[in-house]
Write a protein that holds these residues in place. Structure first.
Motif, PDB file in Angstrom:
ATOM      1  N   ASN A 186       0.805  -1.210   0.000  1.00 42.91           N
ATOM      2  CA  ASN A 186       0.000   0.000   0.000  1.00 42.91           C
ATOM      3  C   ASN A 186       0.843   1.268   0.000  1.00 42.91           C
ATOM      4  OD1 ASN A 186      -2.634  -1.240   0.133  1.00 42.91           O
ATOM      5  ND2 ASN A 186      -2.072  -1.910   2.186  1.00 42.91           N
ATOM      6  N   LYS A 187       2.096   1.166   0.412  1.00 39.52           N
ATOM      7  CA  LYS A 187       2.943   2.358   0.466  1.00 39.52           C
ATOM      8  C   LYS A 187       3.695   2.591  -0.835  1.00 39.52           C
ATOM      9  CE  LYS A 187       5.306   3.488   3.935  1.00 39.52           C
ATOM     10  NZ  LYS A 187       6.337   3.529   4.983  1.00 39.52           N
ATOM     11  N   GLN A 188       3.575   1.683  -1.788  1.00 44.20           N
ATOM     12  CA  GLN A 188       4.306   1.850  -3.033  1.00 44.20           C
ATOM     13  C   GLN A 188       3.862   3.125  -3.738  1.00 44.20           C
ATOM     14  OE1 GLN A 188       3.507  -0.919  -6.143  1.00 44.20           O
ATOM     15  NE2 GLN A 188       5.458  -0.577  -7.167  1.00 44.20           N
ATOM     16  N   ASP A 220      -7.676  11.556 -20.788  1.00 43.84           N
ATOM     17  CA  ASP A 220      -6.761  11.534 -19.639  1.00 43.84           C
ATOM     18  C   ASP A 220      -7.355  10.771 -18.460  1.00 43.84           C
ATOM     19  OD1 ASP A 220      -5.322  13.121 -21.314  1.00 43.84           O
ATOM     20  OD2 ASP A 220      -5.075  14.793 -19.913  1.00 43.84           O
ATOM     21  N   GLN A 221      -8.636  10.955 -18.212  1.00 45.40           N
ATOM     22  CA  GLN A 221      -9.253  10.284 -17.072  1.00 45.40           C
ATOM     23  C   GLN A 221      -9.271   8.772 -17.259  1.00 45.40           C
ATOM     24  OE1 GLN A 221     -13.120  12.120 -16.592  1.00 45.40           O
ATOM     25  NE2 GLN A 221     -12.305  13.780 -15.331  1.00 45.40           N
ATOM     26  N   LEU A 222      -9.526   8.323 -18.482  1.00 45.63           N
ATOM     27  CA  LEU A 222      -9.515   6.886 -18.748  1.00 45.63           C
ATOM     28  C   LEU A 222      -8.112   6.308 -18.619  1.00 45.63           C
ATOM     29  CD1 LEU A 222     -11.981   6.591 -21.777  1.00 45.63           C
ATOM     30  CD2 LEU A 222     -12.407   6.058 -19.367  1.00 45.63           C
ATOM     31  N   LEU A 223      -7.110   7.067 -19.050  1.00 50.28           N
ATOM     32  CA  LEU A 223      -5.728   6.613 -18.908  1.00 50.28           C
ATOM     33  C   LEU A 223      -5.357   6.479 -17.427  1.00 50.28           C
ATOM     34  CD1 LEU A 223      -3.947   8.701 -21.692  1.00 50.28           C
ATOM     35  CD2 LEU A 223      -4.207   6.213 -21.626  1.00 50.28           C
ATOM     36  N   GLU A 224      -5.745   7.455 -16.630  1.00 51.56           N
ATOM     37  CA  GLU A 224      -5.440   7.400 -15.205  1.00 51.56           C
ATOM     38  C   GLU A 224      -6.171   6.238 -14.540  1.00 51.56           C
ATOM     39  OE1 GLU A 224      -5.931  10.152 -11.172  1.00 51.56           O
ATOM     40  OE2 GLU A 224      -5.918  11.116 -13.158  1.00 51.56           O
ATOM     41  N   ALA A 225      -7.427   6.019 -14.932  1.00 49.92           N
ATOM     42  CA  ALA A 225      -8.187   4.902 -14.381  1.00 49.92           C
ATOM     43  C   ALA A 225      -7.538   3.563 -14.748  1.00 49.92           C
ATOM     44  CB  ALA A 225      -9.623   4.952 -14.883  1.00 49.92           C
ATOM     45  N   ASP A 226      -7.034   3.458 -15.962  1.00 51.94           N
ATOM     46  CA  ASP A 226      -6.352   2.247 -16.402  1.00 51.94           C
ATOM     47  C   ASP A 226      -5.118   1.997 -15.538  1.00 51.94           C
ATOM     48  OD1 ASP A 226      -5.329   0.077 -17.749  1.00 51.94           O
ATOM     49  OD2 ASP A 226      -5.096   1.084 -19.674  1.00 51.94           O
ATOM     50  N   PRO A 232      -3.556  -1.542  -8.188  1.00 48.40           N
ATOM     51  CA  PRO A 232      -4.615  -1.219  -7.225  1.00 48.40           C
ATOM     52  C   PRO A 232      -4.130  -0.942  -5.808  1.00 48.40           C
ATOM     53  CG  PRO A 232      -4.611  -3.566  -7.735  1.00 48.40           C
ATOM     54  CD  PRO A 232      -3.656  -2.921  -8.693  1.00 48.40           C
ATOM     55  N   LYS A 233      -2.951  -1.440  -5.436  1.00 50.48           N
ATOM     56  CA  LYS A 233      -2.477  -1.259  -4.064  1.00 50.48           C
ATOM     57  C   LYS A 233      -1.478  -0.120  -3.933  1.00 50.48           C
ATOM     58  CE  LYS A 233      -3.382  -5.768  -2.174  1.00 50.48           C
ATOM     59  NZ  LYS A 233      -3.199  -6.366  -0.865  1.00 50.48           N
ATOM     60  N   ALA A 234      -1.127   0.510  -5.046  1.00 46.38           N
ATOM     61  CA  ALA A 234      -0.129   1.586  -5.014  1.00 46.38           C
ATOM     62  C   ALA A 234      -0.804   2.944  -4.880  1.00 46.38           C
ATOM     63  CB  ALA A 234       0.703   1.553  -6.287  1.00 46.38           C
ATOM     64  N   GLN A 235      -0.014   3.917  -4.459  1.00 47.28           N
ATOM     65  CA  GLN A 235      -0.476   5.303  -4.416  1.00 47.28           C
ATOM     66  C   GLN A 235      -0.012   5.980  -5.703  1.00 47.28           C
ATOM     67  OE1 GLN A 235       0.818   7.170  -0.784  1.00 47.28           O
ATOM     68  NE2 GLN A 235      -0.158   5.656   0.539  1.00 47.28           N
ATOM     69  N   CYS A 236      -0.947   6.160  -6.624  1.00 46.38           N
ATOM     70  CA  CYS A 236      -0.637   6.762  -7.925  1.00 46.38           C
ATOM     71  C   CYS A 236      -0.955   8.250  -7.883  1.00 46.38           C
ATOM     72  CB  CYS A 236      -1.436   6.080  -9.030  1.00 46.38           C
ATOM     73  SG  CYS A 236      -1.140   4.302  -9.180  1.00 46.38           S
ATOM     74  N   THR A 237       0.062   9.066  -8.061  1.00 48.75           N
ATOM     75  CA  THR A 237      -0.123  10.511  -7.974  1.00 48.75           C
ATOM     76  C   THR A 237       0.550  11.203  -9.149  1.00 48.75           C
ATOM     77  OG1 THR A 237       1.854  10.673  -6.587  1.00 48.75           O
ATOM     78  CG2 THR A 237      -0.262  10.496  -5.456  1.00 48.75           C
ATOM     79  N   PRO A 238      -0.024  12.332  -9.622  1.00 51.70           N
ATOM     80  CA  PRO A 238       0.618  13.095 -10.696  1.00 51.70           C
ATOM     81  C   PRO A 238       2.012  13.547 -10.274  1.00 51.70           C
ATOM     82  CG  PRO A 238      -1.646  13.814 -10.358  1.00 51.70           C
ATOM     83  CD  PRO A 238      -1.315  12.915  -9.213  1.00 51.70           C
ATOM     84  N   ASP A 239       2.955  13.537 -11.202  1.00 53.06           N
ATOM     85  CA  ASP A 239       4.340  13.893 -10.912  1.00 53.06           C
ATOM     86  C   ASP A 239       4.848  14.816 -12.012  1.00 53.06           C
ATOM     87  OD1 ASP A 239       7.020  14.080 -10.357  1.00 53.06           O
ATOM     88  OD2 ASP A 239       7.364  11.928 -10.152  1.00 53.06           O
ATOM     89  N   SER A 240       5.004  16.078 -11.680  1.00 51.71           N
ATOM     90  CA  SER A 240       5.476  17.060 -12.659  1.00 51.71           C
ATOM     91  C   SER A 240       6.936  16.839 -13.029  1.00 51.71           C
ATOM     92  CB  SER A 240       5.289  18.475 -12.104  1.00 51.71           C
ATOM     93  OG  SER A 240       6.005  18.631 -10.880  1.00 51.71           O
ATOM     94  N   GLY A 241       7.638  16.013 -12.262  1.00 54.45           N
ATOM     95  CA  GLY A 241       9.045  15.752 -12.541  1.00 54.45           C
ATOM     96  C   GLY A 241       9.272  14.705 -13.614  1.00 54.45           C
TER      97      GLY A 241
END
Length: 355
Positions: A186-188, A220-226, A232-241
């Motif tokens: 879950n912390k990944q 974009d929303q469908l790509l993020e949902a994919d 499913p167990k990771a924390q997926c967040t936008p990364d400007s880097g």
């Protein structure tokens, strides 16, 4: 054929029978006078004395001489069908065993030498017995993770003999550091960025180990949902880097003959990773069929499994599954749309620019 030539051939065949040489299946048949049966060279039955053997070029000749087919090795079946049945049996045994059978144990069961078993198993499945057992264990682990109360319990239920062995393999099996997995995954942290490309929109996601996903689409929303469905167990967040990696992927689309060094976090079963590595070896401007790729991998019988691995590819462009076509050269399916596949191949078919 002179008597000397016949004697030499029979001596060679006798040695192949003694070795239970599966590579000789289909080239001759041997019959046992004392039992009245005929067998293929790889038959696992107990060896008969040399003076009780007779050799025939095919099963028809053996039947004409009054012998009947062995019920164990079924010499009337096509050698390939018999090989498939033998390997299928070993696969089921590996899947059902609480502890992974050793190569010697599998060889004893099949009646083959360890070398022949290894070669035959890999020819049919694309994996060695050890790699197949590892893939089975990984699948069990994925299932246990949703049921077990702790990662350690999941590891033992999946067949790992010790926690040290388990954590040593976590990164290659599931693509995350052991410290993250001890928290259940879950912390990944997975960062992602989405931007325009000649094919519409592209999402690039990165874990601590490298780029773990490249997805193509229009929304974009469908790509993020994919992406979230894939992890499913990771924390997926936008990364400007991730601008540099995003630009590198777009550059691969625009100029496929250029070289882009992308650190990849390639996750999958042992067989999937072999297929994806073989895909990356196909030069831009060239294509292969599923059968040709399976042949190049040394597993000509695994074309269907190769197709499945291509369909599961999470790294569009970087792992160029778009370079796979049908045997007649027409376009086969593509996870991100056949039109995108056509556009990619058309770009790659163009001559690279002069230096």
């Amino acid at each position: 054929m002179t008597q000397t030539t016949t004697d030499r051939l029979n001596q060679q065949r006798w040695q192949q029978v003694q070795q239970r040489d599966a590579t000789a299946d289909g080239s001759f048949i041997y019959a046992v006078i004392t039992t009245g049966v005929y067998c293929r060279p790889s038959c696992p039955s107990r060896h008969a004395k040399a003076e009780n053997l007779r050799f025939f070029d095919n099963a028809s000749d053996a039947r004409a001489a009054g012998f009947r087919p062995c019920l164990r090795c079924k010499p009337d079946e096509h050698p390939h069908a018999a090989r498939q049945a033998r390997i299928t049996r070993l696969c089921r045994l590996i899947e059902q065993a609480e502890q992974t059978p050793t190569l010697q144990q599998l060889a004893d069961i099949s009646g083959l030498s360890r070398w022949h078993l290894q070669r035959e198993f890999q020819r049919e499945t694309g994996l060695t017995p050890r790699e197949y057992a590892r893939a089975v264990r990984q699948q069990r682990l994925q299932q246990q993770l949703s049921q077990a109360s702790t990662a350690t319990n999941a590891a033992f239920a999946a067949g790992f003999g010790s926690t040290s062995h388990f954590y040593a393999e976590v990164a290659s099996e599931l693509g995350m550091p052991a410290a993250d997995f001890r928290q259940g995954g879950n912390k990944q942290q997975i960062g992602f960025a989405i931007g325009p490309c000649p094919l519409g929109r592209v999402l690039v996601a990165r874990s601590e180990l490298g780029i773990c996903s490249i997805l193509l689409g229009d929304d974009d929303q469908l790509l993020e949902a994919d992406l979230r469905t894939r992890f499913p167990k990771a924390q997926c967040t936008p990364d400007s880097g991730l601008g540099q990696q995003l630009n590198a992927v777009v550059a691969l689309i625009e100029s496929p003959h250029t070289t882009q060094q992308l650190p990849l976090d390639i996750r999958g079963t042992a067989f999937q990773r072999r297929v994806w590595q073989a895909l990356r070896a196909i030069p831009p401007g060239q294509t292969r069929s599923y059968a040709e790729l399976a042949e190049a991998m040394g597993s000509p019988s695994a074309a269907r499994a190769v197709a499945g691995a291509c369909a599961a590819n999470p790294l569009a462009i970087a792992v160029p599954c778009h370079r796979i076509v049908r045997s007649d050269g027409s376009l086969s399916g593509y996870r991100w749309g056949v039109e995108r596949k056509r556009a990619l191949l058309q770009r790659e078919a163009q001559d690279p620019p002069d230096e």
